[in-house]
Design an enzyme around this catalytic site. Structure first.
Site, PDB file in Angstrom:
ATOM      1  CB  SER A   1       2.737   1.768   6.357  1.00 55.32           C
ATOM      2  OG  SER A   1       1.485   1.406   6.823  1.00 55.32           O
TER       3      SER A   1
ATOM      4  CG  ASP B   1       0.317  -4.030   2.789  1.00 55.22           C
ATOM      5  OD1 ASP B   1       0.866  -3.530   1.796  1.00 55.22           O
ATOM      6  OD2 ASP B   1      -0.468  -3.394   3.519  1.00 55.22           O
TER       7      ASP B   1
ATOM      8  CG  HIS C   1      -0.571   0.307   2.492  1.00 51.80           C
ATOM      9  ND1 HIS C   1      -0.297  -0.660   3.439  1.00 51.80           N
ATOM     10  CD2 HIS C   1      -0.329   1.488   3.108  1.00 51.80           C
ATOM     11  CE1 HIS C   1       0.075  -0.077   4.566  1.00 51.80           C
ATOM     12  NE2 HIS C   1       0.073   1.223   4.391  1.00 51.80           N
TER      13      HIS C   1
HETATM   14  N1  ARG Z   1      -4.612   0.494   7.531  1.00 52.62           N
HETATM   15  C1  ARG Z   1      -3.315   0.498   6.929  1.00 52.62           C
HETATM   16  C2  ARG Z   1      -2.712   1.896   7.099  1.00 52.62           C
HETATM   17  O1  ARG Z   1      -3.187   2.684   7.802  1.00 52.62           O
HETATM   18  C3  ARG Z   1      -3.333   0.018   5.510  1.00 52.62           C
HETATM   19  C4  ARG Z   1      -3.958   0.924   4.515  1.00 52.62           C
HETATM   20  C5  ARG Z   1      -3.976   0.472   3.099  1.00 52.62           C
HETATM   21  N2  ARG Z   1      -4.910  -0.572   2.853  1.00 52.62           N
HETATM   22  C6  ARG Z   1      -6.212  -0.412   2.514  1.00 52.62           C
HETATM   23  N3  ARG Z   1      -6.955  -1.489   2.390  1.00 52.62           N
HETATM   24  N4  ARG Z   1      -6.773   0.754   2.272  1.00 52.62           N
HETATM   25  O2  ARG Z   1      -2.256   2.583   6.311  1.00 52.62           O
HETATM   26  N1  GLU Z   2      -1.127   1.306   7.579  1.00 56.41           N
HETATM   27  C1  GLU Z   2      -0.525   2.371   8.329  1.00 56.41           C
HETATM   28  C2  GLU Z   2       0.429   3.214   7.497  1.00 56.41           C
HETATM   29  O1  GLU Z   2       0.210   3.413   6.328  1.00 56.41           O
HETATM   30  C3  GLU Z   2       0.121   1.799   9.524  1.00 56.41           C
HETATM   31  C4  GLU Z   2      -0.896   1.388  10.436  1.00 56.41           C
HETATM   32  C5  GLU Z   2      -1.056   2.350  11.573  1.00 56.41           C
HETATM   33  O2  GLU Z   2      -1.670   3.418  11.424  1.00 56.41           O
HETATM   34  O3  GLU Z   2      -0.536   1.982  12.595  1.00 56.41           O
HETATM   35  O4  GLU Z   2       1.360   3.797   7.988  1.00 56.41           O
END
Ligand code: ARG
Ligand code: GLU
Length: 721
Positions: A656, A222, A86
């Site tokens: 991330s 990921d 991502h």
């Molecule tokens: N929750 C993760 C972060 O904050 C992954 C985000 C990307 N993935 C998604 N399905 N939108 O960034």
């Molecule tokens: N998916 C998040 C990012 O893009 C990390 C997850 C979080 O927020 O801890 O940095």
């Protein structure tokens, strides 16, 4: 005897770390020594010098900021890096077309010649950091106004940064910590020739999609891989085919054995924002007003986009990247709000504030510095709250559609023309440039997109009107009541359909012979211009002023807290600077009667498989490998193929792609998410509920070797068996 015991007791506590709050905290690498004993007590076998050292290469040389908001790490001495799928997403999308769809099918470079240059992508490597608090605050005293204070600080910062970058290719920046009680200088090297090396198919890299996002148990592969290129002197250089792979000072070795429950881990990366010091008033505003408004607006947008994406592969590609971002915030705010309520953060903060008030009234010195601060917060926040809401609605509603973003471009152009008294000729020149941009926009995706964007515009504006604007702006209520029979939908449809920004033909007609007066009467320009007057010209300057007042209140409040709880080890809020978080691989219980294991395996992918749901389609090749149990050397001691694991490292957005390392500083995982029940950790951390989610590095290696057959990449890495 008694005496002896007391002395012994006093001495022994002297040598203990003051408070041991392992798990919570994002520590500054330069100050990590203070945490060393606690880290080792938790299982770490290396020293903090191995993690951060300016004189010798250390783990920090393998960790980078990837793009502008993610982390990545080197895993070979030829500049090969790994981060999240991502994080590389927009770069993978940019390389993809419907015919050559790397996003859907994956991409692998089987030799360096096949790697794809990613325009606009940067990698930032920290050369060194330094505490520059006294230099930044030179000339500052308590008698200065906030304005005078920041003028001096800005000037000092400029001087320090200039000195740090004189006669070298480094970039320097200084960031405030603890609301300006402390300042650190960061001297960085920024690389711009970055090439895409590998990405799994979307159904692996984003398996579970937004349905599984922020949730455990998780089965998302990921990760994606890139390579940093440098000039012949190993220095940053813009893209050139003569550039060669960068040789990092350090790259991470991979622990092929992985970690098990209870093992020590640490995460080294660039957390973006946390707000642990917020007062009860601010947290209440977030949980009661801001998050619910954001969630409602984004739900409406997501409905529209998701329908469009299910219509065709072309539309899926068109909206994929934008929607991922919208959905990500949406879901996090839902989890965060629940977490704040469940932990009862507001009451706990109120209790702390009462304690602080009592403490601050005990001595004359405290009274002078801190007395009345909580009520100042209360007063300032009550004034800020509605202004914050107008800012929120501006971004989440008014500017949610491309239609309004384009209108904003027109309005800015008109404002420039009037302000600078442009001649007809100059105005026309600007209009031509804008038309060029708009033509590109319309040519690219106009046909279907116009229906989608029109719906987004009407839906978000309707919510904006009903939940906020009709109580705040008389003019809009009168207009809708009198001219549109009280139907906001009728008004916003009228605006869209009658604006020259709703079609290429109309835009060409209006902009080829551009007239300021005439465009001001366009219904979209007129609407935005009226809102601009209220929100940008009236509310925003006041908001900025109050925010700077709040910041200075926090500067004093945080200083006071440190004085009041002098035995506590504080850590500064995340601010997109390099940090170390540490904890242990740990399961958790999300609610009564439910408990989660600390890792997942490929079995869970097959359990989730559903060919009819986009997020749960399993790649045929992966299924084949699963059926043959062809996992190579990457299984755990039980013979399972691990996919992801959770641990109690305190992380946030920006982390991330961060390396998750074991007790010896070897790579065991790649951080990519947090568990939903713990997403309030940006405001309040809870050891029982907060877990970071990491991809098991063995799953990446399995995908690279078995699914992609990219042995060239496996060979480059250093895997400890
Ligand atoms: N929750 C993760 C972060 O904050 C992954 C985000 C990307 N993935 C998604 N399905 N939108 O960034
Ligand atoms: N998916 C998040 C990012 O893009 C990390 C997850 C979080 O927020 O801890 O940095």
């Amino acid at each position: 005897m008694v005496k002896k015991i007391i002395i012994y007791f006093m001495l022994s506590t002297l040598f203990l770390p003051l408070t041991s709050i392992a798990d919570e905290g994002m520590w500054l690498p330069i100050l990590l020594k203070k945490r060393e004993a606690d880290m080792q007590k938790n299982g770490m076998k290396i020293t903090t010098q191995d993690i951060y050292n300016v004189n010798n290469s250390s783990l920090k040389d393998a960790v980078m900021m990837f793009g502008r908001g993610c982390t990545g790490e080197f895993i070979s001495n030829e500049g090969l890096l790994i981060t999240n799928h991502h994080c590389g997403y927009s770069n993978i999308v940019a390389q993809s077309t419907v015919e050559r769809d790397y996003l859907t099918n994956g991409f692998w470079a089987y030799n360096k010649g096949e790697e794809l240059p990613c325009a606009g992508l940067t990698i930032t490597l920290l050369a060194y950091m330094e505490d520059v608090t006294s230099k930044v605050l030179e000339g500052v005293n308590n008698k200065l106004s906030e304005k005078e204070r920041s003028l001096i600080i800005d000037k000092n910062i400029k001087t320090i940064c200039e000195a740090a970058t004189k006669d070298n290719h480094y970039k320097a920046e200084i960031k405030p910590f603890y609301y300006g009680n402390q300042y650190f200088l960061y001297v960085n090297e920024v690389f711009t020739d970055i090439r895409l090396v590998g990405a799994p198919p979307s159904n692996i890299g984003k398996f579970g999609g937004d349905t599984d996002n922020w949730m455990w148990p998780r089965h998302t592969g990921d990760f994606s891989m890139f390579r940093v290129y440098a000039n012949k002197d190993n220095k940053p250089s813009k893209y050139s085919k003569d550039n060669i792979p960068y040789t990092p000072k350090k790259f991470l070795k991979i622990n092929g054995k992985g970690v098990s429950e209870g093992d020590f881990t640490f995460v080294f990366g660039y957390p973006g924002t946390t707000q642990q010091f917020l007062t009860s008033h601010a947290v209440n505003q977030i949980a009661k007003n801001e998050n619910p408004a954001r969630i409602k607006l984004r739900s409406a947008r997501l409905d529209v986009y998701n329908n469009a994406m299910n219509e065709s592969p072309a539309q899926r590609l068109r909206y994929a990247s934008g929607v991922a971002g919208i959905a990500n915030g949406w879901k996090k705010w839902i989890g965060e709000t629940k977490g704040i309520n469940r932990l009862d953060v507001v009451s706990k903060k109120q209790e702390f504030e009462r304690k602080f008030e009592i403490w601050s009234n005990v001595t004359e010195q405290r009274k002078e510095e801190y007395s009345g601060i909580i009520s100042s917060f209360e007063k300032t926040y009550s004034e800020i709250a509605p202004l914050e809401m107008s800012y929120l609605y501006l971004n989440e509603a008014v500017l949610a559609s491309d239609f309004m973003k384009n209108t904003k471009d027109v309005l800015s152009m008109i404002k420039r023309a009037t302000k600078n008294n442009y001649t007809k000729q100059t105005s026309q020149k600007e209009a031509d440039l804008l038309l060029e941009k708009l033509e590109k926009y319309f040519n690219n995706d106009y046909d279907k997109h116009n229906i989608v964007d029109r719906t987004i515009f009407i839906q978000t504006m309707k919510i904006f009107y009903e939940d906020f604007a009709n109580k705040k702006y008389n003019w809009i209520k009168e207009r809708i009541d009198f001219n549109f029979k009280s139907s906001p939908e009728a008004y916003f449809s009228y605006v869209y359909d009658n604006s020259f920004l709703s079609s290429k033909k109309k835009a060409e007609k209006a902009l080829k012979k551009f007239k300021v007066e005439k465009s001001l009467s366009d219904p979209a320009v007129e609407l935005l211009s009226a809102l601009w007057g209220d929100v940008i010209e009236k509310d925003m300057p006041r908001l900025t002023e109050l925010e700077s007042r709040i910041d200075s209140l926090y500067r004093v409040y945080v200083k006071g807290q440190m004085e009041m709880e002098s035995a506590k080890e504080f850590y500064p809020d995340a601010n997109l600077t390099l940090r170390v978080a540490y904890g242990n691989v740990k399961p958790y219980k999300p609610k009564d009667g439910v408990s989660y294991k600390s890792y997942t395996t490929i079995e869970g992918i097959m359990e989730k498989e559903n060919p009819d749901i986009y997020d749960y389609v399993v790649v045929p090749k992966l299924k084949e490998l699963y059926n043959k149990k062809d996992y190579g050397r990457y299984t755990n001691e039980k013979g399972e193929m691990p996919v992801a694991f959770i641990a109690s490292n305190h992380t946030t957005g920006g982390n991330s792609g961060s390396p998750v390392m074991d007790a010896n500083g070897n790579l065991v995982g790649i951080n990519f998410d947090r568990c939903w029940e713990g997403t309030m950790s940006d405001i309040a951390y809870d050891l029982d509920q907060c877990r970071n989610i990491s991809l098991d590095i063995r799953y990446c290696l399995f995908i690279i070797e078995k699914l992609a057959g990219a042995n060239n990449l496996i060979k480059e890495m250093s895997i400890i068996e």
